[in-house]
Write a protein that holds these residues in place. Structure first.
Motif, PDB file in Angstrom:
ATOM      1  N   THR A 163       0.820  -1.210   0.000  1.00 36.54           N
ATOM      2  CA  THR A 163       0.000   0.000   0.000  1.00 36.54           C
ATOM      3  C   THR A 163       0.854   1.260   0.000  1.00 36.54           C
ATOM      4  O   THR A 163       0.639   2.164  -0.799  1.00 36.54           O
ATOM      5  N   GLN A 169       1.146   4.005  -2.991  1.00 31.60           N
ATOM      6  CA  GLN A 169       0.863   5.428  -2.750  1.00 31.60           C
ATOM      7  C   GLN A 169       2.050   6.298  -3.130  1.00 31.60           C
ATOM      8  O   GLN A 169       1.890   7.351  -3.739  1.00 31.60           O
ATOM      9  N   THR A 178      -1.878   3.801  -6.338  1.00 31.59           N
ATOM     10  CA  THR A 178      -3.050   3.481  -5.495  1.00 31.59           C
ATOM     11  C   THR A 178      -3.593   4.734  -4.878  1.00 31.59           C
ATOM     12  O   THR A 178      -3.000   5.753  -4.828  1.00 31.59           O
TER      13      THR A 178
END
Length: 116
Positions: free
Chosen positions: A107, A111, A116
């Motif tokens: 994640t 980012q 994402t």
């Protein structure tokens, strides 16, 4: 304070690990150290140097820095920070490294790179 010259930069930049290893080979009483050097002019820099038995620093590539080794030497403590969220973790538990960037999770990696 002595300033690094272009010639010093070209000669010593990127040579800290091999030069420190060569110093240890020439003098086995030296200890090889990985960490960061805080140069007052350039800020925190990844670096390798050696330490004598009495605790003093011998840095064969210090001339690469404008401060010529007059800054602060900080040994690596085994932890890194996620380049996205800042979470601290051990180097071994980092999810991924991309160059000099560490990530704690997919994640955070996504980012950081904008997917994402």
């Amino acid at each position: 304070m002595a300033r690094s010259t272009d010639a010093d930069y070209l000669k010593f930049r990127g040579q800290c690990k091999p030069m420190a290893e060569a110093a240890v080979k020439a003098d086995p009483t030296l200890t090889l150290v990985r960490g960061h050097y805080f140069c007052p002019h350039w800020g925190k820099q990844a670096h390798w140097w050696t330490v004598r038995q009495d605790g003093t620093i011998f840095d064969p590539s210090a001339a690469q820095f404008p401060s010529k080794g007059a800054g602060e030497y900080m040994p690596f403590d085994g932890t890194v920070e996620c380049s996205n969220c800042g979470k601290g973790m051990t180097e071994e538990t980092a999810w991924r490294f991309e160059g000099c960037y560490a990530y704690c999770s997919y994640t955070c990696y996504g980012q950081f790179v904008g997917v994402t």
